[in-house]
Design a protein around this motif. Structure first.
Motif, mmCIF file in Angstrom:
data_model
loop_
_atom_site.group_PDB
_atom_site.id
_atom_site.type_symbol
_atom_site.label_atom_id
_atom_site.label_comp_id
_atom_site.label_asym_id
_atom_site.label_seq_id
_atom_site.Cartn_x
_atom_site.Cartn_y
_atom_site.Cartn_z
ATOM 1 N N ARG A 115 88.601 -2.057 -58.930
ATOM 2 C CA ARG A 115 88.370 -0.964 -59.966
ATOM 3 C C ARG A 115 87.390 0.073 -59.660
ATOM 4 O O ARG A 115 87.482 1.196 -59.846
ATOM 5 N N GLY A 116 86.425 -0.341 -58.697
ATOM 6 C CA GLY A 116 85.328 0.580 -58.323
ATOM 7 C C GLY A 116 85.824 1.197 -56.841
ATOM 8 O O GLY A 116 85.278 2.157 -56.379
ATOM 9 N N LYS A 117 87.062 0.809 -56.311
ATOM 10 C CA LYS A 117 87.529 1.323 -55.251
ATOM 11 C C LYS A 117 86.565 1.546 -53.884
ATOM 12 O O LYS A 117 86.357 2.417 -53.213
ATOM 13 N N GLN A 118 85.674 0.495 -53.996
ATOM 14 C CA GLN A 118 84.641 0.406 -52.655
ATOM 15 C C GLN A 118 85.127 -0.271 -51.778
ATOM 16 O O GLN A 118 84.423 -1.302 -51.186
ATOM 17 N N LEU A 119 86.144 0.024 -51.092
ATOM 18 C CA LEU A 119 86.583 -0.475 -49.860
ATOM 19 C C LEU A 119 85.805 -0.607 -48.691
ATOM 20 O O LEU A 119 85.953 -1.297 -47.801
ATOM 21 N N ARG A 120 84.554 0.388 -48.573
ATOM 22 C CA ARG A 120 83.646 0.114 -47.914
ATOM 23 C C ARG A 120 83.118 -0.979 -47.472
ATOM 24 O O ARG A 120 82.542 -1.194 -46.399
ATOM 25 N N LEU A 121 83.253 -1.593 -48.574
ATOM 26 C CA LEU A 121 82.528 -3.096 -48.702
ATOM 27 C C LEU A 121 83.188 -3.980 -47.632
ATOM 28 O O LEU A 121 82.664 -5.174 -47.292
ATOM 29 N N LEU A 122 84.444 -3.877 -47.070
ATOM 30 C CA LEU A 122 85.196 -4.558 -46.188
ATOM 31 C C LEU A 122 84.831 -4.270 -44.732
ATOM 32 O O LEU A 122 85.531 -4.864 -43.910
ATOM 33 N N GLU A 123 83.851 -3.295 -44.472
ATOM 34 C CA GLU A 123 83.787 -2.912 -43.111
ATOM 35 C C GLU A 123 83.183 -4.032 -42.332
ATOM 36 O O GLU A 123 82.164 -4.772 -42.636
ATOM 37 N N HIS A 124 83.739 -4.302 -41.102
ATOM 38 C CA HIS A 124 83.379 -5.325 -40.298
ATOM 39 C C HIS A 124 83.855 -4.934 -38.726
ATOM 40 O O HIS A 124 84.589 -4.047 -38.510
ATOM 41 N N SER A 125 83.226 -5.510 -37.768
ATOM 42 C CA SER A 125 83.460 -5.416 -36.386
ATOM 43 C C SER A 125 84.336 -6.310 -36.018
ATOM 44 O O SER A 125 84.367 -7.293 -36.481
ATOM 45 N N GLN A 126 85.432 -6.057 -34.884
ATOM 46 C CA GLN A 126 85.991 -6.991 -34.297
ATOM 47 C C GLN A 126 85.441 -8.172 -33.730
ATOM 48 O O GLN A 126 85.896 -9.195 -33.560
ATOM 49 N N GLN A 127 84.113 -7.865 -33.317
ATOM 50 C CA GLN A 127 83.339 -8.853 -32.701
ATOM 51 C C GLN A 127 83.223 -10.222 -33.417
ATOM 52 O O GLN A 127 82.876 -11.228 -33.104
ATOM 53 N N GLU A 128 83.202 -9.859 -34.832
ATOM 54 C CA GLU A 128 82.798 -10.941 -36.091
ATOM 55 C C GLU A 128 83.658 -12.037 -36.090
ATOM 56 O O GLU A 128 83.339 -12.984 -36.302
ATOM 57 N N HIS A 129 85.009 -11.903 -35.622
ATOM 58 C CA HIS A 129 86.001 -13.091 -35.814
ATOM 59 C C HIS A 129 85.666 -14.201 -35.103
ATOM 60 O O HIS A 129 85.145 -14.206 -34.147
ATOM 61 N N PRO A 130 86.011 -15.443 -35.544
ATOM 62 C CA PRO A 130 86.715 -15.409 -36.919
ATOM 63 C C PRO A 130 85.571 -15.232 -38.416
ATOM 64 O O PRO A 130 84.398 -15.931 -38.258
ATOM 65 N N VAL A 131 86.044 -14.434 -39.011
ATOM 66 C CA VAL A 131 85.217 -13.904 -40.135
ATOM 67 C C VAL A 131 85.984 -14.046 -41.322
ATOM 68 O O VAL A 131 87.163 -13.716 -41.602
ATOM 69 N N ALA A 132 85.377 -14.518 -42.600
ATOM 70 C CA ALA A 132 85.984 -14.793 -44.164
ATOM 71 C C ALA A 132 85.633 -13.879 -44.908
ATOM 72 O O ALA A 132 83.922 -13.758 -45.083
ATOM 73 N N LEU A 133 86.216 -13.289 -46.117
ATOM 74 C CA LEU A 133 85.589 -12.298 -46.969
ATOM 75 C C LEU A 133 85.447 -13.398 -48.232
ATOM 76 O O LEU A 133 86.477 -14.106 -48.737
ATOM 77 N N GLN A 134 84.341 -13.345 -48.593
ATOM 78 C CA GLN A 134 84.145 -14.161 -49.880
ATOM 79 C C GLN A 134 84.273 -13.369 -51.256
ATOM 80 O O GLN A 134 83.412 -12.327 -51.354
ATOM 81 N N LEU A 135 85.024 -13.645 -52.138
ATOM 82 C CA LEU A 135 85.366 -12.979 -53.173
ATOM 83 C C LEU A 135 84.624 -13.681 -54.728
ATOM 84 O O LEU A 135 84.639 -14.666 -54.693
ATOM 85 N N GLY A 136 84.269 -12.771 -55.476
ATOM 86 C CA GLY A 136 83.738 -13.048 -56.668
ATOM 87 C C GLY A 136 84.521 -12.556 -57.930
ATOM 88 O O GLY A 136 84.852 -11.387 -57.926
ATOM 89 N N GLY A 137 84.963 -13.394 -58.796
ATOM 90 C CA GLY A 137 85.772 -12.799 -59.890
ATOM 91 C C GLY A 137 86.473 -14.092 -60.653
ATOM 92 O O GLY A 137 86.691 -15.341 -60.339
ATOM 93 N N SER A 138 87.166 -13.856 -61.725
ATOM 94 C CA SER A 138 87.878 -14.962 -62.451
ATOM 95 C C SER A 138 89.171 -14.325 -63.095
ATOM 96 O O SER A 138 89.859 -15.071 -63.850
ATOM 97 N N ASP A 139 89.589 -13.127 -62.642
ATOM 98 C CA ASP A 139 90.860 -12.535 -63.027
ATOM 99 C C ASP A 139 91.901 -12.700 -61.710
ATOM 100 O O ASP A 139 91.657 -12.177 -60.883
ATOM 101 N N PRO A 140 92.863 -13.582 -62.231
ATOM 102 C CA PRO A 140 94.019 -13.980 -61.026
ATOM 103 C C PRO A 140 94.650 -12.750 -60.551
ATOM 104 O O PRO A 140 94.597 -12.564 -59.303
ATOM 105 N N GLN A 141 94.961 -11.956 -61.443
ATOM 106 C CA GLN A 141 95.702 -10.602 -60.910
ATOM 107 C C GLN A 141 94.665 -9.632 -59.982
ATOM 108 O O GLN A 141 95.147 -9.015 -58.954
ATOM 109 N N GLU A 142 93.562 -9.384 -60.583
ATOM 110 C CA GLU A 142 92.623 -8.568 -59.938
ATOM 111 C C GLU A 142 92.216 -9.373 -58.587
ATOM 112 O O GLU A 142 92.126 -8.714 -57.456
#
Length: 326
Positions: free
Chosen positions: A49-76
């Protein structure tokens, strides 16, 4: 399992709000070539909803790296997971463990342990949306969930939804009456409950989290479960990551000063793009923990990194001749 083996989860660094940002993860990777690194929790609403895709920024050197999400709406969550996978994250993790009031008001985090069926729906939607592994990080229970049966039922529901990796913070969460900080310290640790979970669900990759601070403790836990996730210890005394690497993988322990010097190209590139030095150096303050001169190192960086024009020379000054050889 989706292109992963249980050994891929032997060592990881926990998602920690306000701490495990991209600068922190880059630093931790220099100390630990093998650890899985996790982002701070990013809400699905911020991405979708906020379109804040900048929050996904990371460098290739970080891998393996996981994104942790918070939410409770399956579709979202499915859409947010797809954004994460498209951004290149190796894993999408669902937060079912954070007890903060803000998280509860958004109906996600630890309060979701009361609704395992909803968590199962969220996981299934996310799994259908991405090809990378979808994992869950939870507690051993919340509030009056004092019986192992509650965790057992939650785990059975996760397995039915397709979860193959479960990260378990071995403390219960109190949703009322304790602050997030107190929830990390006051509820007693119950490692045996997590061990039992692994014994009864051997097909599940179980990663234990909570109160683990030494390489020796990591090795002991690995006799009972598949993986160990370090939290605050890895932040406040980050050199513990190098010690664990040496114990588990035979990696030679680097000199602390050499680790910091390897940050120089990254620091200078970030400064060139407008990042303030303080946003990077706050994560390295504990590198010389226990070494003579550590207090002066922290003081020089804390007092100088926020000043206009602060750059790599401040880090060299903070190390000084004593720490430069450490």
């Amino acid at each position: 399992m989706q292109n992963l083996a249980p050994t891929d989860f032997q060592l990881s660094v926990a998602p920690m709000m306000d701490w495990t940002d991209r600068h922190c993860r880059y630093f931790h990777r220099l100390l630990s070539p093998h650890a899985r690194l996790y982002t701070e929790m990013v809400t699905s609403a911020a991405l979708v909803r906020g379109k804040q895709l900048r929050l996904l920024e990371h460098s290739q050197q970080e891998h393996p790296v996981a994104l942790q999400l918070g939410g409770s709406d399956p579709q979202e969550l499915a859409i947010a997971a797809r954004f994460g996978a498209e951004a290149g994250y190796d894993e999408i993790n669902l937060n079912v463990g954070c007890p903060s009031d803000r998280v509860q008001s958004g109906k996600f985090g630890a309060c979701l342990m009361r609704e395992p069926a909803l968590v199962g729906d969220c996981v299934k939607a996310m799994r259908d949306a991405v090809d990378v592994p979808v994992t869950v990080k939870c507690r051993i229970g919340v509030d009056d969930q004092d019986e192992y049966a509650d965790l057992q039922h939650f785990t059975e529901t996760m397995l039915a939804a397709g979860v193959e990796i479960l990260v378990v913070h071995a403390r219960k969460a109190w949703l009322q009456g304790l602050s997030p900080k107190e929830n990390r310290e006051i509820p007693p640790l119950d490692y045996e409950r997590v061990y039992r979970l692994k014994r009864e669900f051997p097909q599940l990759v179980v990663v234990i989290n909570g109160g683990i601070t030494t390489a020796e403790a990591v090795q002991a836990h690995l006799g009972q479960v598949d993986g160990v996730m370090l939290g605050r210890a890895a932040y406040h005394d980050p050199y513990v990551l190098a010690k664990v690497e040496a114990a588990l993988y035979g990696e030679p322990m680097p000199e602390r000063a050499d680790v910091l010097r390897r940050m120089q190209p990254y620091v200078e590139a970030e400064l060139a793009r407008g990042t303030a030095l303080k946003h990077i150096t706050r994560h390295v303050l504990g590198l010389f923990q226990g070494e003579p001169g550590a207090r002066g190192f922290r003081r020089i960086l804390s007092e100088g990194a926020h000043l206009p024009g602060a750059g790599w020379s401040l880090i060299e000054q903070a190390m000084g001749p004593r720490l430069a050889a450490a």
